[in-house]
Scaffold this motif. Structure first.
Motif, PDB file in Angstrom:
ATOM      1  N   MET A 174      -3.383 -23.111  -0.308  1.00 18.27           N
ATOM      2  CA  MET A 174      -3.201 -21.970   0.754  1.00 18.27           C
ATOM      3  C   MET A 174      -4.197 -21.938   1.622  1.00 18.27           C
ATOM      4  O   MET A 174      -5.375 -22.242   1.206  1.00 18.27           O
ATOM      5  CB  MET A 174      -2.787 -20.864   0.190  1.00 18.27           C
ATOM      6  N   THR A 175      -3.716 -21.915   2.881  1.00 18.12           N
ATOM      7  CA  THR A 175      -4.809 -21.866   3.875  1.00 18.12           C
ATOM      8  C   THR A 175      -5.480 -20.386   4.148  1.00 18.12           C
ATOM      9  O   THR A 175      -4.796 -19.444   3.594  1.00 18.12           O
ATOM     10  CB  THR A 175      -4.232 -22.231   5.388  1.00 18.12           C
ATOM     11  N   PRO A 176      -6.703 -20.386   4.527  1.00 14.47           N
ATOM     12  CA  PRO A 176      -7.386 -18.974   4.752  1.00 14.47           C
ATOM     13  C   PRO A 176      -6.454 -18.068   5.318  1.00 14.47           C
ATOM     14  O   PRO A 176      -6.344 -16.644   4.871  1.00 14.47           O
ATOM     15  CB  PRO A 176      -8.774 -19.379   5.423  1.00 14.47           C
ATOM     16  N   GLN A 177      -5.581 -18.488   6.342  1.00 16.79           N
ATOM     17  CA  GLN A 177      -4.895 -17.550   7.208  1.00 16.79           C
ATOM     18  C   GLN A 177      -3.868 -16.896   6.411  1.00 16.79           C
ATOM     19  O   GLN A 177      -3.418 -16.048   6.379  1.00 16.79           O
ATOM     20  CB  GLN A 177      -4.474 -18.354   8.411  1.00 16.79           C
ATOM     21  N   VAL A 178      -3.210 -17.889   5.474  1.00 15.19           N
ATOM     22  CA  VAL A 178      -2.050 -17.243   4.574  1.00 15.19           C
ATOM     23  C   VAL A 178      -2.687 -16.523   3.640  1.00 15.19           C
ATOM     24  O   VAL A 178      -2.034 -15.505   3.280  1.00 15.19           O
ATOM     25  CB  VAL A 178      -1.388 -18.529   3.873  1.00 15.19           C
ATOM     26  N   LEU A 179      -3.678 -16.614   2.794  1.00 14.40           N
ATOM     27  CA  LEU A 179      -4.469 -15.857   2.015  1.00 14.40           C
ATOM     28  C   LEU A 179      -4.732 -14.543   2.541  1.00 14.40           C
ATOM     29  O   LEU A 179      -4.578 -13.298   1.979  1.00 14.40           O
ATOM     30  CB  LEU A 179      -5.592 -16.382   1.517  1.00 14.40           C
ATOM     31  N   ASP A 180      -5.314 -14.529   3.979  1.00  9.94           N
ATOM     32  CA  ASP A 180      -5.501 -13.223   4.753  1.00  9.94           C
ATOM     33  C   ASP A 180      -4.328 -12.494   4.853  1.00  9.94           C
ATOM     34  O   ASP A 180      -4.306 -11.171   4.632  1.00  9.94           O
ATOM     35  CB  ASP A 180      -6.188 -13.385   5.878  1.00  9.94           C
ATOM     36  N   THR A 181      -3.029 -13.101   5.155  1.00  5.14           N
ATOM     37  CA  THR A 181      -1.895 -12.349   5.291  1.00  5.14           C
ATOM     38  C   THR A 181      -1.400 -11.777   4.172  1.00  5.14           C
ATOM     39  O   THR A 181      -0.820 -10.635   4.037  1.00  5.14           O
ATOM     40  CB  THR A 181      -0.812 -13.443   6.089  1.00  5.14           C
ATOM     41  N   THR A 182      -1.278 -12.483   3.220  1.00  5.59           N
ATOM     42  CA  THR A 182      -0.828 -12.054   1.618  1.00  5.59           C
ATOM     43  C   THR A 182      -2.044 -10.805   1.147  1.00  5.59           C
ATOM     44  O   THR A 182      -1.102  -9.910   0.671  1.00  5.59           O
ATOM     45  CB  THR A 182      -1.160 -13.348   0.587  1.00  5.59           C
ATOM     46  N   SER A 183      -3.025 -10.951   1.445  1.00  2.00           N
ATOM     47  CA  SER A 183      -3.949  -9.968   0.969  1.00  2.00           C
ATOM     48  C   SER A 183      -3.437  -8.635   1.884  1.00  2.00           C
ATOM     49  O   SER A 183      -3.528  -7.384   1.447  1.00  2.00           O
ATOM     50  CB  SER A 183      -5.350 -10.231   1.269  1.00  2.00           C
ATOM     51  N   GLU A 184      -3.250  -8.877   3.181  1.00  2.00           N
ATOM     52  CA  GLU A 184      -2.952  -7.665   4.145  1.00  2.00           C
ATOM     53  C   GLU A 184      -1.679  -6.944   3.775  1.00  2.00           C
ATOM     54  O   GLU A 184      -1.429  -5.694   3.489  1.00  2.00           O
ATOM     55  CB  GLU A 184      -3.010  -8.114   5.413  1.00  2.00           C
ATOM     56  N   VAL A 185      -0.739  -7.871   3.512  1.00  2.00           N
ATOM     57  CA  VAL A 185       0.658  -7.550   2.841  1.00  2.00           C
ATOM     58  C   VAL A 185       0.385  -6.553   1.560  1.00  2.00           C
ATOM     59  O   VAL A 185       0.980  -5.606   1.467  1.00  2.00           O
ATOM     60  CB  VAL A 185       1.629  -8.691   2.788  1.00  2.00           C
ATOM     61  N   ILE A 186      -0.180  -7.133   0.659  1.00  2.00           N
ATOM     62  CA  ILE A 186      -0.340  -6.371  -0.566  1.00  2.00           C
ATOM     63  C   ILE A 186      -0.823  -5.261  -0.552  1.00  2.00           C
ATOM     64  O   ILE A 186      -0.635  -4.114  -1.296  1.00  2.00           O
ATOM     65  CB  ILE A 186      -1.040  -7.559  -1.604  1.00  2.00           C
ATOM     66  N   THR A 187      -2.008  -5.145   0.463  1.00  2.00           N
ATOM     67  CA  THR A 187      -2.942  -3.730   0.642  1.00  2.00           C
ATOM     68  C   THR A 187      -1.725  -2.952   1.179  1.00  2.00           C
ATOM     69  O   THR A 187      -1.801  -1.523   0.764  1.00  2.00           O
ATOM     70  CB  THR A 187      -3.938  -4.143   1.683  1.00  2.00           C
ATOM     71  N   LYS A 188      -1.026  -3.354   2.297  1.00  2.00           N
ATOM     72  CA  LYS A 188      -0.429  -2.186   2.729  1.00  2.00           C
ATOM     73  C   LYS A 188       0.760  -1.909   1.716  1.00  2.00           C
ATOM     74  O   LYS A 188       1.273  -0.570   1.954  1.00  2.00           O
ATOM     75  CB  LYS A 188       0.421  -2.729   4.059  1.00  2.00           C
ATOM     76  N   LEU A 189       1.227  -2.600   1.172  1.00  2.00           N
ATOM     77  CA  LEU A 189       2.448  -2.490  -0.010  1.00  2.00           C
ATOM     78  C   LEU A 189       1.905  -1.447  -0.961  1.00  2.00           C
ATOM     79  O   LEU A 189       2.761  -0.722  -1.186  1.00  2.00           O
ATOM     80  CB  LEU A 189       2.864  -3.782  -0.346  1.00  2.00           C
ATOM     81  N   GLN A 190       0.885  -1.538  -1.237  1.00  2.00           N
ATOM     82  CA  GLN A 190       0.273  -0.444  -2.482  1.00  2.00           C
ATOM     83  C   GLN A 190       0.297   0.913  -1.742  1.00  2.00           C
ATOM     84  O   GLN A 190       0.216   1.811  -2.421  1.00  2.00           O
ATOM     85  CB  GLN A 190      -1.161  -0.984  -2.822  1.00  2.00           C
ATOM     86  N   THR A 191       0.129   1.054  -0.242  1.00  2.00           N
ATOM     87  CA  THR A 191       0.174   2.356  -0.010  1.00  2.00           C
ATOM     88  C   THR A 191       1.719   3.255   0.071  1.00  2.00           C
ATOM     89  O   THR A 191       1.599   4.323   0.410  1.00  2.00           O
ATOM     90  CB  THR A 191      -0.670   2.346   1.435  1.00  2.00           C
ATOM     91  N   LEU A 192       2.429   2.238  -0.055  1.00  2.00           N
ATOM     92  CA  LEU A 192       3.756   2.656   0.248  1.00  2.00           C
ATOM     93  C   LEU A 192       4.481   3.459  -0.984  1.00  2.00           C
ATOM     94  O   LEU A 192       4.192   3.058  -2.162  1.00  2.00           O
ATOM     95  CB  LEU A 192       4.947   1.544   0.497  1.00  2.00           C
ATOM     96  N   PRO A 193       5.418   4.468  -0.839  1.00  2.00           N
ATOM     97  CA  PRO A 193       6.003   4.991  -1.701  1.00  2.00           C
ATOM     98  C   PRO A 193       7.016   4.132  -2.421  1.00  2.00           C
ATOM     99  O   PRO A 193       7.581   3.011  -1.798  1.00  2.00           O
ATOM    100  CB  PRO A 193       6.839   6.194  -1.325  1.00  2.00           C
ATOM    101  N   PRO A 194       7.447   4.327  -3.688  1.00  2.00           N
ATOM    102  CA  PRO A 194       8.319   3.569  -4.457  1.00  2.00           C
ATOM    103  C   PRO A 194       9.664   3.033  -3.827  1.00  2.00           C
ATOM    104  O   PRO A 194      10.181   1.919  -3.773  1.00  2.00           O
ATOM    105  CB  PRO A 194       8.712   4.433  -5.611  1.00  2.00           C
ATOM    106  N   GLU A 195      10.360   3.974  -3.240  1.00  2.00           N
ATOM    107  CA  GLU A 195      11.674   3.714  -2.293  1.00  2.00           C
ATOM    108  C   GLU A 195      11.111   2.551  -1.145  1.00  2.00           C
ATOM    109  O   GLU A 195      11.967   1.644  -1.035  1.00  2.00           O
ATOM    110  CB  GLU A 195      12.144   4.995  -1.663  1.00  2.00           C
ATOM    111  N   GLN A 196      10.091   2.794  -0.363  1.00  2.00           N
ATOM    112  CA  GLN A 196       9.868   1.723   0.347  1.00  2.00           C
ATOM    113  C   GLN A 196       9.421   0.303  -0.123  1.00  2.00           C
ATOM    114  O   GLN A 196       9.755  -0.536   0.589  1.00  2.00           O
ATOM    115  CB  GLN A 196       8.935   2.464   1.567  1.00  2.00           C
ATOM    116  N   LYS A 197       8.754   0.406  -1.276  1.00  2.00           N
ATOM    117  CA  LYS A 197       8.558  -0.514  -1.694  1.00  2.00           C
ATOM    118  C   LYS A 197       9.909  -1.758  -2.223  1.00  2.00           C
ATOM    119  O   LYS A 197       9.937  -2.831  -2.192  1.00  2.00           O
ATOM    120  CB  LYS A 197       7.664  -0.556  -3.043  1.00  2.00           C
ATOM    121  N   GLN A 198      10.728  -0.751  -2.715  1.00  2.00           N
ATOM    122  CA  GLN A 198      12.029  -1.307  -2.881  1.00  2.00           C
ATOM    123  C   GLN A 198      12.843  -2.044  -1.869  1.00  2.00           C
ATOM    124  O   GLN A 198      13.176  -3.166  -1.762  1.00  2.00           O
ATOM    125  CB  GLN A 198      12.785  -0.394  -3.641  1.00  2.00           C
ATOM    126  N   GLN A 199      12.494  -1.231  -0.500  1.00  2.00           N
ATOM    127  CA  GLN A 199      13.174  -1.983   0.603  1.00  2.00           C
ATOM    128  C   GLN A 199      12.171  -3.344   1.033  1.00  2.00           C
ATOM    129  O   GLN A 199      13.079  -3.981   1.625  1.00  2.00           O
ATOM    130  CB  GLN A 199      13.110  -0.696   1.824  1.00  2.00           C
TER     131      GLN A 199
END
Length: 78
Positions: A1-26
């Motif tokens: 993976m390229t550094p940009q893809v890793l940065d995007t993946t990390s950002e998505v995971i970080t933001k996903l962890q802050t969501l409540p369970p219902e929004q994670k399911q969405q």
């Protein structure tokens, strides 16, 4: 993976962890939707049916006869 893809993946995971369970399911449902939407369709070959066009075509009696030299030389019309 390229550094940009890793940065995007990390950002998505970080933001996903802050969501409540219902929004994670969405989010999961949306990712599955995108996966299906852009998936390459499987190539399926249809089985051939023997004798499907039997009797619909007629082959001339001289089909296997050699063609005259005029045909190969482009002289005249057959």
């Amino acid at each position: 993976m390229t550094p940009q893809v890793l940065d995007t993946t990390s950002e998505v995971i970080t933001k996903l962890q802050t969501l409540p369970p219902e929004q994670k399911q969405q989010v999961l449902d949306f990712v599955e939707f995108l996966t299906q939407k852009y998936a390459q369709p499987e190539k399926t070959r249809k089985k051939r049916v023997l004798g499907l066009n039997r009797g619909k075509y007629r082959m001339s009696d001289d089909f296997n006869k050699p063609l005259p030299d005029e045909f190969w030389l482009g002289e005249g019309v057959i």
